[in-house]
Design a protein around this motif. Sequence first.
Motif, PDB file in Angstrom:
ATOM      1  N   VAL A   1      -2.649  17.859 -19.459  1.00 17.22           N
ATOM      2  CA  VAL A   1      -3.826  17.799 -18.592  1.00 17.22           C
ATOM      3  C   VAL A   1      -3.414  17.979 -17.131  1.00 17.22           C
ATOM      4  CG1 VAL A   1      -5.655  16.286 -17.734  1.00 17.22           C
ATOM      5  CG2 VAL A   1      -5.198  16.421 -20.202  1.00 17.22           C
ATOM      6  N   ASP A   2      -2.303  17.301 -16.726  1.00 17.69           N
ATOM      7  CA  ASP A   2      -1.822  17.456 -15.339  1.00 17.69           C
ATOM      8  C   ASP A   2      -1.435  18.909 -15.046  1.00 17.69           C
ATOM      9  OD1 ASP A   2      -2.225  14.800 -14.878  1.00 17.69           O
ATOM     10  OD2 ASP A   2      -0.138  14.214 -15.289  1.00 17.69           O
ATOM     11  N   GLU A   3      -0.725  19.543 -16.012  1.00 16.34           N
ATOM     12  CA  GLU A   3      -0.321  20.945 -15.812  1.00 16.34           C
ATOM     13  C   GLU A   3      -1.541  21.850 -15.729  1.00 16.34           C
ATOM     14  OE1 GLU A   3       2.150  24.201 -15.256  1.00 16.34           O
ATOM     15  OE2 GLU A   3       2.550  22.032 -15.164  1.00 16.34           O
ATOM     16  N   LEU A   4      -2.542  21.522 -16.562  1.00 17.41           N
ATOM     17  CA  LEU A   4      -3.771  22.306 -16.539  1.00 17.41           C
ATOM     18  C   LEU A   4      -4.458  22.175 -15.179  1.00 17.41           C
ATOM     19  CD1 LEU A   4      -5.859  24.016 -18.046  1.00 17.41           C
ATOM     20  CD2 LEU A   4      -6.937  21.888 -18.795  1.00 17.41           C
ATOM     21  N   ARG A   5      -4.489  20.956 -14.639  1.00 12.78           N
ATOM     22  CA  ARG A   5      -5.096  20.756 -13.323  1.00 12.78           C
ATOM     23  C   ARG A   5      -4.324  21.535 -12.237  1.00 12.78           C
ATOM     24  NH1 ARG A   5      -6.103  14.228 -13.717  1.00 12.78           N
ATOM     25  NH2 ARG A   5      -7.946  14.299 -15.101  1.00 12.78           N
ATOM     26  N   ARG A   6      -2.972  21.526 -12.357  1.00 21.06           N
ATOM     27  CA  ARG A   6      -2.152  22.246 -11.357  1.00 21.06           C
ATOM     28  C   ARG A   6      -2.433  23.751 -11.415  1.00 21.06           C
ATOM     29  NH1 ARG A   6       2.274  25.091 -10.918  1.00 21.06           N
ATOM     30  NH2 ARG A   6       2.627  25.101 -13.163  1.00 21.06           N
ATOM     31  N   VAL A   7      -2.519  24.270 -12.653  1.00 24.49           N
ATOM     32  CA  VAL A   7      -2.800  25.699 -12.798  1.00 24.49           C
ATOM     33  C   VAL A   7      -4.191  26.023 -12.251  1.00 24.49           C
ATOM     34  CG1 VAL A   7      -3.183  27.560 -14.472  1.00 24.49           C
ATOM     35  CG2 VAL A   7      -1.229  26.007 -14.731  1.00 24.49           C
ATOM     36  N   ALA A   8      -5.161  25.149 -12.567  1.00 21.70           N
ATOM     37  CA  ALA A   8      -6.524  25.375 -12.085  1.00 21.70           C
ATOM     38  C   ALA A   8      -6.578  25.315 -10.557  1.00 21.70           C
ATOM     39  CB  ALA A   8      -7.471  24.342 -12.702  1.00 21.70           C
TER      40      ALA A   8
ATOM     41  N   TYR B   1      -0.953  21.579  -1.138  1.00 14.90           N
ATOM     42  CA  TYR B   1      -0.129  22.487  -1.946  1.00 14.90           C
ATOM     43  C   TYR B   1       1.353  22.168  -1.754  1.00 14.90           C
ATOM     44  CZ  TYR B   1       2.128  26.838  -3.421  1.00 14.90           C
ATOM     45  OH  TYR B   1       2.936  27.763  -4.021  1.00 14.90           O
ATOM     46  N   ALA B   2       1.769  21.853  -0.511  1.00  9.36           N
ATOM     47  CA  ALA B   2       3.166  21.531  -0.240  1.00  9.36           C
ATOM     48  C   ALA B   2       3.569  20.249  -0.959  1.00  9.36           C
ATOM     49  CB  ALA B   2       3.385  21.398   1.262  1.00  9.36           C
ATOM     50  N   ILE B   3       2.669  19.252  -0.923  1.00 10.46           N
ATOM     51  CA  ILE B   3       2.970  17.985  -1.619  1.00 10.46           C
ATOM     52  C   ILE B   3       3.092  18.229  -3.118  1.00 10.46           C
ATOM     53  CG2 ILE B   3       2.035  15.712  -2.180  1.00 10.46           C
ATOM     54  CD1 ILE B   3       0.736  15.741   0.634  1.00 10.46           C
ATOM     55  N   ARG B   4       2.176  19.078  -3.623  1.00  8.68           N
ATOM     56  CA  ARG B   4       2.171  19.345  -5.072  1.00  8.68           C
ATOM     57  C   ARG B   4       3.415  20.107  -5.509  1.00  8.68           C
ATOM     58  NH1 ARG B   4      -1.040  23.336  -6.962  1.00  8.68           N
ATOM     59  NH2 ARG B   4      -2.315  23.164  -5.090  1.00  8.68           N
ATOM     60  N   MET B   5       3.921  21.014  -4.676  1.00 12.29           N
ATOM     61  CA  MET B   5       5.073  21.822  -5.054  1.00 12.29           C
ATOM     62  C   MET B   5       6.392  21.105  -4.793  1.00 12.29           C
ATOM     63  SD  MET B   5       3.620  24.404  -6.296  1.00 12.29           S
ATOM     64  CE  MET B   5       5.063  25.401  -6.606  1.00 12.29           C
ATOM     65  N   SER B   6       6.393  20.051  -3.978  1.00 10.48           N
ATOM     66  CA  SER B   6       7.633  19.323  -3.668  1.00 10.48           C
ATOM     67  C   SER B   6       8.044  18.460  -4.848  1.00 10.48           C
ATOM     68  CB  SER B   6       7.457  18.466  -2.422  1.00 10.48           C
ATOM     69  OG  SER B   6       7.146  19.269  -1.297  1.00 10.48           O
ATOM     70  N   ASN B   7       9.376  18.319  -5.016  1.00 10.38           N
ATOM     71  CA  ASN B   7       9.937  17.432  -6.044  1.00 10.38           C
ATOM     72  C   ASN B   7      11.309  16.974  -5.579  1.00 10.38           C
ATOM     73  OD1 ASN B   7      11.760  19.599  -6.707  1.00 10.38           O
ATOM     74  ND2 ASN B   7      10.069  20.528  -7.909  1.00 10.38           N
ATOM     75  N   ASP B   8      12.088  16.411  -6.487  1.00 12.06           N
ATOM     76  CA  ASP B   8      13.405  15.887  -6.092  1.00 12.06           C
ATOM     77  C   ASP B   8      14.351  16.996  -5.652  1.00 12.06           C
ATOM     78  OD1 ASP B   8      12.476  13.390  -6.686  1.00 12.06           O
ATOM     79  OD2 ASP B   8      13.316  13.367  -8.735  1.00 12.06           O
TER      80      ASP B   8
ATOM     81  N   ASP C   1       7.606  21.922   3.371  1.00 11.31           N
ATOM     82  CA  ASP C   1       7.041  21.321   4.593  1.00 11.31           C
ATOM     83  C   ASP C   1       6.073  22.324   5.231  1.00 11.31           C
ATOM     84  OD1 ASP C   1       6.577  19.607   6.708  1.00 11.31           O
ATOM     85  OD2 ASP C   1       8.246  20.417   7.877  1.00 11.31           O
ATOM     86  N   VAL C   2       4.904  21.827   5.703  1.00  9.67           N
ATOM     87  CA  VAL C   2       3.888  22.669   6.340  1.00  9.67           C
ATOM     88  C   VAL C   2       3.687  22.189   7.772  1.00  9.67           C
ATOM     89  CG1 VAL C   2       1.501  23.472   6.321  1.00  9.67           C
ATOM     90  CG2 VAL C   2       2.723  23.146   4.169  1.00  9.67           C
ATOM     91  N   GLN C   3       3.678  23.176   8.737  1.00  8.07           N
ATOM     92  CA  GLN C   3       3.477  22.850  10.152  1.00  8.07           C
ATOM     93  C   GLN C   3       2.378  23.747  10.718  1.00  8.07           C
ATOM     94  OE1 GLN C   3       7.240  23.480  12.016  1.00  8.07           O
ATOM     95  NE2 GLN C   3       8.338  21.954  10.757  1.00  8.07           N
ATOM     96  N   PHE C   4       1.373  23.142  11.359  1.00  7.93           N
ATOM     97  CA  PHE C   4       0.293  23.884  12.035  1.00  7.93           C
ATOM     98  C   PHE C   4       0.391  23.631  13.533  1.00  7.93           C
ATOM     99  CE2 PHE C   4      -1.368  24.217   7.827  1.00  7.93           C
ATOM    100  CZ  PHE C   4      -2.223  25.317   7.829  1.00  7.93           C
ATOM    101  N   LEU C   5       0.446  24.743  14.324  1.00  5.65           N
ATOM    102  CA  LEU C   5       0.551  24.638  15.781  1.00  5.65           C
ATOM    103  C   LEU C   5      -0.656  25.314  16.428  1.00  5.65           C
ATOM    104  CD1 LEU C   5       4.344  25.535  16.228  1.00  5.65           C
ATOM    105  CD2 LEU C   5       3.310  23.267  16.092  1.00  5.65           C
ATOM    106  N   SER C   6      -1.399  24.553  17.237  1.00  4.15           N
ATOM    107  CA  SER C   6      -2.552  25.071  18.005  1.00  4.15           C
ATOM    108  C   SER C   6      -3.618  25.659  17.100  1.00  4.15           C
ATOM    109  CB  SER C   6      -2.091  26.134  19.017  1.00  4.15           C
ATOM    110  OG  SER C   6      -1.104  25.620  19.861  1.00  4.15           O
ATOM    111  N   TYR C   7      -3.713  25.210  15.875  1.00  2.00           N
ATOM    112  CA  TYR C   7      -4.699  25.768  14.944  1.00  2.00           C
ATOM    113  C   TYR C   7      -6.072  25.157  15.219  1.00  2.00           C
ATOM    114  CZ  TYR C   7      -6.996  27.112  10.603  1.00  2.00           C
ATOM    115  OH  TYR C   7      -7.872  27.636   9.679  1.00  2.00           O
ATOM    116  N   THR C   8      -7.083  26.021  15.360  1.00  3.62           N
ATOM    117  CA  THR C   8      -8.434  25.563  15.705  1.00  3.62           C
ATOM    118  C   THR C   8      -9.403  25.655  14.525  1.00  3.62           C
ATOM    119  OG1 THR C   8      -9.014  27.788  16.448  1.00  3.62           O
ATOM    120  CG2 THR C   8      -8.118  26.273  18.096  1.00  3.62           C
ATOM    121  N   ASN C   9      -8.884  25.985  13.361  1.00  3.48           N
ATOM    122  CA  ASN C   9      -9.718  26.104  12.146  1.00  3.48           C
ATOM    123  C   ASN C   9     -10.865  27.105  12.356  1.00  3.48           C
ATOM    124  OD1 ASN C   9     -10.302  25.554   9.486  1.00  3.48           O
ATOM    125  ND2 ASN C   9     -11.667  23.831   9.957  1.00  3.48           N
ATOM    126  N   SER C  10     -10.509  28.244  12.989  1.00  2.79           N
ATOM    127  CA  SER C  10     -11.522  29.249  13.328  1.00  2.79           C
ATOM    128  C   SER C  10     -11.594  30.391  12.327  1.00  2.79           C
ATOM    129  CB  SER C  10     -11.218  29.818  14.724  1.00  2.79           C
ATOM    130  OG  SER C  10      -9.926  30.386  14.750  1.00  2.79           O
TER     131      SER C  10
END
Length: 755
Positions: free
Chosen positions: A611-618, A638-645, A650-659
């Motif tokens: 079920v978890d894998e299905l949710r990830r694929v979806a 997405y970064a949290i989901r793809m991270s593992n041991d 890591d995701v960094q947004f600079l001066s992003y205005t969501n435009s």
Amino acid sequence: MYTIFFTHKNYFLKLLLCCTFFICSILNGQEVLKNFEIQYSKLAPNTPERFEIAGKYAQALFFNDQQEKAFKILNQNIQLAEQKSDGKYAAYLYAVLAMNHRLENNLNESKQSLQKAKQYSNQTTDQETKGYVSYCEGWLNVRNNEESKAVKNFIDAAKYYEKSPNSGTILGRLSSVYKELTSIYANWDDYELQEKYSKLSLEVAIKQNNPNIIFDAYMVMGYLYEQQFTLNQKNIYLRDLSEKYYLQAINTYNKNKTEILVPSNLSFVANNLADLYLRFYPKIYREKALYYAELAKDISLKTNQAAHLASSYGLMAEIALEKNDNKTAKSYLLNSLKIINESALNDQQTILSIYESLSNVNEKEGNFTEALRYYKMYISTYKSIYDQEKIQFSKRLEAQFEKERHQQQMVRLQLESEKKEQQIQLMHSLGVLQKQELTNTKLSEEFQRKKLILSQLESDKRAQELTISKQDLKLSQLENKSRNLDLVHYIKELNYKNKINKYYIILIVFFILLLLFLFYFLKQRTKSMKQREDLYNLELEKERQNSKISTLTALLDGQELERARLARDLHDGLGGLLSGTKIQLTHLNDKINEQVKPDLDKSIHQLDGAVDELRRVAHNLMPDLLIKYGLEEALKEYAIRMSNDQLDVDVQFLSYTNSLNKETQLFVYRIIQELVNNAIKHANASQIIIQFVEDFNYSITVEDDGKGFDVNDLKLTQSAGLHNIQSRVEFLKGTLNIHSELNLGTSIEFQFPKI
């Protein structure tokens, strides 16, 4: 001896450019006109594309003798453009209309159209349109002999163009500005500024990568430095620069023979280069001079350029005379004479020089009959030029004859005076004899009577002497008059020669002005043809891009729809089925014995994983967070989901205005998703950094510390994954840059503009 052919090189240069203009029109006019007609008919009325094509189509019609139709199309589109809130289209069309009216010599209409163009130019922020209106005003000022105002207009136009974003027409328009400024400063003999704008024109020509324009630019640069060297022949550097640019023009021609529209340009450059070697280089360069003179001759014969052919024969004759090869020199001179007589350039001074040269050559050969014949032809031509001097000489002869006639009359009067004096002396002798013979009274009477007669004769003598004195005075006056007449004739002769020189100067200035006008006219036609060609290529490229974008849009939309459908099917169908199965197994867990229970727990645990894998694929197929909360939240999740041991994302947004709109956010998300998946699958990375920067445009960088790859490996760069990424970036009108080194990791950056 034969440099007479090269006193008119400036004339030949301008004539050559004019010929270039008309030949280009013949070669390309109908084809370009047809292409514009097709494009114009396909576009919907009252659209920006239709307005742009209308101006160029009208210019093509105008230069193909369809002025009425050209004015009709301009006026129709101007009425529609004036209804637009942005004045750029009306300004552009009014500028074209102003230039067309000026070519028709409709000065009032041209002035009114220019005022309208400037009025609508103030109603737009488009820098290129403002520049085009300034260029139009300068173009009109040049043709109204207001070159100082034109310079300011052209410089303003260049400033506007430099502020404009890149477009398919900006380089062609900037090149036209530089050419106009070069021509004006050449006319002013300002070699420094002429050199500056010639170099700028050459730079723009190289950027345009048009061999015809590059050839013309090299040719003008060579001629510019040749002019400067003739004024300062101690500066050998100028001579060598002239040679360099002439050779570059010839090399450009040889590399692009099939694309050069006017082959006769080569004969002009070859003649100039041969003349340069002959006049200003040591004698070891004579072979080069002969080579380029023969090259000019061959090209002139092929292109039927009489003026160039006569110049080449003149150069070859001069080289032959240096070698004492009189026979060859004579042959070249005869060919030149034939060409000059058959061409429109029937210059009497040039023919006079040829006759003199042929007479000298025949005299050296001992062929005195031919030498005398050409000398007589020289005299005949000379007489035809100086007939007016013969008239003045005839008047001087008439004055001399009148002077001699008065002198003869004076001699006759002197003889008559001497005869009267002899008569007086005789009367004196008779009076003495009669005085002795007469008696007192008779002698006294006779004496008185004779005395009276003597008195009368003396009175006649004094009257005669007075007459002679008057004649002498009259003769003196006639001599003074004759001298004054000679002086008047001499002054008239000087005035006549000065007048003839003035006429020559006026004629030369007239031809120079005419050639300048033709040169400007040529440049406008050349610019117009180039603009049409650029517009046509731009439209073709635009159609290809639109087709490609449409195909890509349909493909990507189809992919996203299919992803959404699969996500819904997996989540609603298979997800629900797995969840139901888990619930049933959980209910069974209380009813089975203890031996089977561990296996059942294991199965339930595996179902949880499924079920978890299905949710990830979806989620990968259709990220809900992106739709609900935007790109930043979706990428962080997405970064949290793809991270593992073993992997840190890591995701960094600079001066992003969501435009960004949702569609663009989804494209960016898919590109990043593809890049991260590639890094995970192929790079064995332990860390992936995603950086999103918003500035003047959007810049996204995905870096990993994996094993990297060779960017020159075609198999890797042409993979389906990179192809999909490249397609999505192109859809965003962006650029993709890949930097990777083996064992050092990979950095992939893509940028796209703000819309």
